[in-house]
Scaffold this motif. Structure first.
Motif, PDB file in Angstrom:
ATOM      1  N   PRO A 156       0.856  -1.179   0.000  1.00 19.30           N
ATOM      2  CA  PRO A 156       0.000   0.000   0.000  1.00 19.30           C
ATOM      3  C   PRO A 156       0.892   1.230   0.000  1.00 19.30           C
ATOM      4  O   PRO A 156       2.100   1.117   0.192  1.00 19.30           O
ATOM      5  CB  PRO A 156      -0.755  -0.124   1.319  1.00 19.30           C
ATOM      6  N   GLN A 157       0.345   2.391  -0.207  1.00 20.58           N
ATOM      7  CA  GLN A 157       1.116   3.622  -0.115  1.00 20.58           C
ATOM      8  C   GLN A 157       0.994   4.171   1.289  1.00 20.58           C
ATOM      9  O   GLN A 157      -0.096   4.265   1.834  1.00 20.58           O
ATOM     10  CB  GLN A 157       0.619   4.652  -1.143  1.00 20.58           C
ATOM     11  N   GLY A 158       2.134   4.557   1.868  1.00 20.86           N
ATOM     12  CA  GLY A 158       2.130   5.091   3.223  1.00 20.86           C
ATOM     13  C   GLY A 158       2.098   3.992   4.263  1.00 20.86           C
ATOM     14  O   GLY A 158       1.778   2.830   3.977  1.00 20.86           O
ATOM     15  N   ASN A 159       2.455   4.348   5.496  1.00 17.60           N
ATOM     16  CA  ASN A 159       2.434   3.379   6.588  1.00 17.60           C
ATOM     17  C   ASN A 159       0.996   2.940   6.855  1.00 17.60           C
ATOM     18  O   ASN A 159       0.051   3.710   6.707  1.00 17.60           O
ATOM     19  CB  ASN A 159       3.034   3.991   7.849  1.00 17.60           C
ATOM     20  N   LYS A 160       0.849   1.689   7.287  1.00 22.87           N
ATOM     21  CA  LYS A 160      -0.506   1.153   7.495  1.00 22.87           C
ATOM     22  C   LYS A 160      -0.463   0.038   8.532  1.00 22.87           C
ATOM     23  O   LYS A 160       0.504  -0.723   8.598  1.00 22.87           O
ATOM     24  CB  LYS A 160      -1.074   0.616   6.177  1.00 22.87           C
ATOM     25  N   ILE A 161      -1.517  -0.053   9.332  1.00 21.48           N
ATOM     26  CA  ILE A 161      -1.681  -1.148  10.282  1.00 21.48           C
ATOM     27  C   ILE A 161      -2.734  -2.111   9.742  1.00 21.48           C
ATOM     28  O   ILE A 161      -3.851  -1.702   9.404  1.00 21.48           O
ATOM     29  CB  ILE A 161      -2.112  -0.628  11.671  1.00 21.48           C
ATOM     30  N   PHE A 162      -2.370  -3.386   9.650  1.00 21.44           N
ATOM     31  CA  PHE A 162      -3.309  -4.417   9.240  1.00 21.44           C
ATOM     32  C   PHE A 162      -3.743  -5.182  10.494  1.00 21.44           C
ATOM     33  O   PHE A 162      -2.913  -5.794  11.177  1.00 21.44           O
ATOM     34  CB  PHE A 162      -2.659  -5.376   8.241  1.00 21.44           C
ATOM     35  N   THR A 163      -5.018  -5.142  10.798  1.00 18.78           N
ATOM     36  CA  THR A 163      -5.550  -5.826  11.966  1.00 18.78           C
ATOM     37  C   THR A 163      -5.930  -7.261  11.616  1.00 18.78           C
ATOM     38  O   THR A 163      -5.901  -7.656  10.443  1.00 18.78           O
ATOM     39  CB  THR A 163      -6.783  -5.094  12.507  1.00 18.78           C
ATOM     40  N   LYS A 164      -6.315  -8.025  12.617  1.00 22.86           N
ATOM     41  CA  LYS A 164      -6.716  -9.409  12.369  1.00 22.86           C
ATOM     42  C   LYS A 164      -7.901  -9.491  11.408  1.00 22.86           C
ATOM     43  O   LYS A 164      -8.032 -10.438  10.635  1.00 22.86           O
ATOM     44  CB  LYS A 164      -7.057 -10.100  13.695  1.00 22.86           C
ATOM     45  N   GLY A 212      -1.330 -11.459  15.829  1.00 21.31           N
ATOM     46  CA  GLY A 212      -1.631 -10.064  16.114  1.00 21.31           C
ATOM     47  C   GLY A 212      -1.594  -9.222  14.861  1.00 21.31           C
ATOM     48  O   GLY A 212      -1.573  -9.737  13.743  1.00 21.31           O
ATOM     49  N   ASP A 213      -1.560  -7.914  15.029  1.00 21.97           N
ATOM     50  CA  ASP A 213      -1.573  -6.989  13.905  1.00 21.97           C
ATOM     51  C   ASP A 213      -0.236  -7.017  13.159  1.00 21.97           C
ATOM     52  O   ASP A 213       0.785  -7.470  13.678  1.00 21.97           O
ATOM     53  CB  ASP A 213      -1.848  -5.564  14.382  1.00 21.97           C
ATOM     54  N   ILE A 214      -0.262  -6.500  11.936  1.00 28.92           N
ATOM     55  CA  ILE A 214       0.936  -6.334  11.128  1.00 28.92           C
ATOM     56  C   ILE A 214       1.107  -4.841  10.852  1.00 28.92           C
ATOM     57  O   ILE A 214       0.169  -4.173  10.407  1.00 28.92           O
ATOM     58  CB  ILE A 214       0.829  -7.088   9.786  1.00 28.92           C
ATOM     59  N   PHE A 215       2.288  -4.313  11.130  1.00 26.36           N
ATOM     60  CA  PHE A 215       2.565  -2.898  10.876  1.00 26.36           C
ATOM     61  C   PHE A 215       3.412  -2.814   9.613  1.00 26.36           C
ATOM     62  O   PHE A 215       4.489  -3.399   9.544  1.00 26.36           O
ATOM     63  CB  PHE A 215       3.311  -2.277  12.060  1.00 26.36           C
ATOM     64  N   TYR A 216       2.914  -2.088   8.621  1.00 23.90           N
ATOM     65  CA  TYR A 216       3.638  -1.917   7.370  1.00 23.90           C
ATOM     66  C   TYR A 216       4.268  -0.534   7.309  1.00 23.90           C
ATOM     67  O   TYR A 216       3.601   0.483   7.506  1.00 23.90           O
ATOM     68  CB  TYR A 216       2.685  -2.102   6.184  1.00 23.90           C
ATOM     69  N   LEU A 217       5.587  -0.501   7.054  1.00 28.66           N
ATOM     70  CA  LEU A 217       6.322   0.743   6.845  1.00 28.66           C
ATOM     71  C   LEU A 217       6.626   0.866   5.358  1.00 28.66           C
ATOM     72  O   LEU A 217       7.153  -0.077   4.750  1.00 28.66           O
ATOM     73  CB  LEU A 217       7.641   0.740   7.638  1.00 28.66           C
TER      74      LEU A 217
END
Length: 279
Positions: A156-164, A212-217
């Motif tokens: 994706p563009q920009g930082n994003k948090i992917f939840t369960k 748990g969640d995944i944090f995308y940078l």
């Protein structure tokens, strides 16, 4: 067996991060790979675990040289070809990789295949800072470039948090050399899915997205060298779809127990298989 024994300076530290580097026949690439990890700028100690799988080229020699010169950072494990198992009908490095996971002492585990390398000397620091500040996340993924100069891979563009909740729609993204995870290897190594003929990075992703969640940078921190001759990628498209059908079953049985996700994956791969069969 750990090269140079267990009395090296690296063995006496308490690393926050363990970097796992499986390597086989990477003579042209392993020096650059290791230099990119050794050049990481962090405010915490980290260890580099190299698993050399008895390559027929100079890979082992290069690894030994680096381990000897960097005894404060590197732990080198020299594997034997006779101990390899077979996956997809060919000898595989699964045992080498799992051995590294079991030896990782850090709170976090990072990965860099021996033919990949890291671009950003702040990669580990950025990912650790992210997971330290966001305890709900079990995985931090960055953007990456492909080694044939095709440029960045825009997930994706920009930082994003992917939840369960988001995970139900995601089977895989990123590449293993840009991942950092919390060290739950003791649980992974007890799961029978590691015995099954799935690509190990697929197992890792399925396992961690359940935790748990995944944090995308969005920072591009690593380079992935695409290898079309790998065990999975070298198969025909038709066979890949058959493999993916069995992969979906194994992940359903041993990890997520999500029938809807399994049915979607199964249906998609079955349709793609028959499409290739007709063509």
């Amino acid at each position: 067996m750990e090269y140079l024994g267990e009395s090296k300076p690296v063995n006496s530290i308490e690393p926050l991060v363990s970097v796992c580097v499986p390597t086989f026949q990477h003579e042209k690439f392993i020096e650059e790979c290791l230099a990119s990890i050794l050049n990481q700028k962090t405010d915490f100690p980290f260890e580099i675990l190299i698993g050399e799988d008895e390559s027929p080229d100079r890979t082992r020699e290069i690894c030994k040289k680096n381990a000897l010169e960097n005894q404060d950072k590197i732990r080198l494990f020299l594997r034997k070809d006779s101990k390899k198992i077979k996956l997809f009908g060919k000898k595989a490095g699964r045992g080498n990789q799992l051995g590294l996971y079991g030896s990782a002492r850090g709170k976090y585990v990072a990965f860099c295949d021996g033919d990949d390398f890291w671009l950003d000397p702040q990669k580990l620091q950025k990912q650790v800072d992210t997971l330290e500040s966001y305890p709900e996340a079990y995985m931090c993924i960055t953007n990456y470039s492909i080694g044939n100069n095709e440029g960045e891979v825009k997930i994706p563009q920009g930082n994003k948090i992917f939840t369960k909740k988001d995970h139900k729609k995601i089977s895989y993204f990123g590449h293993v050399s840009c991942w950092l995870v919390r060290n739950r290897m003791n649980l992974l190594l007890k799961n029978r899915i590691i015995e099954k003929p799935l690509p190990l990075d697929n197992i890792l992703f399925a396992f961690y997205k359940q935790m748990g969640d995944i944090f995308y940078l969005s920072d591009i921190t690593s380079v992935y060298r695409y290898n079309p001759n790998g065990l999975y990628l070298s198969q025909t498209n038709k066979n890949k779809h058959l493999v993916n059908i069995s992969n979906a079953w194994y992940k359903f049985r041993y990890i997520d127990k999500d029938f809807i996700h399994f049915f979607r994956s199964f249906s998609y791969e079955l349709k793609r298989y028959f499409a290739h069969l007709i063509n």
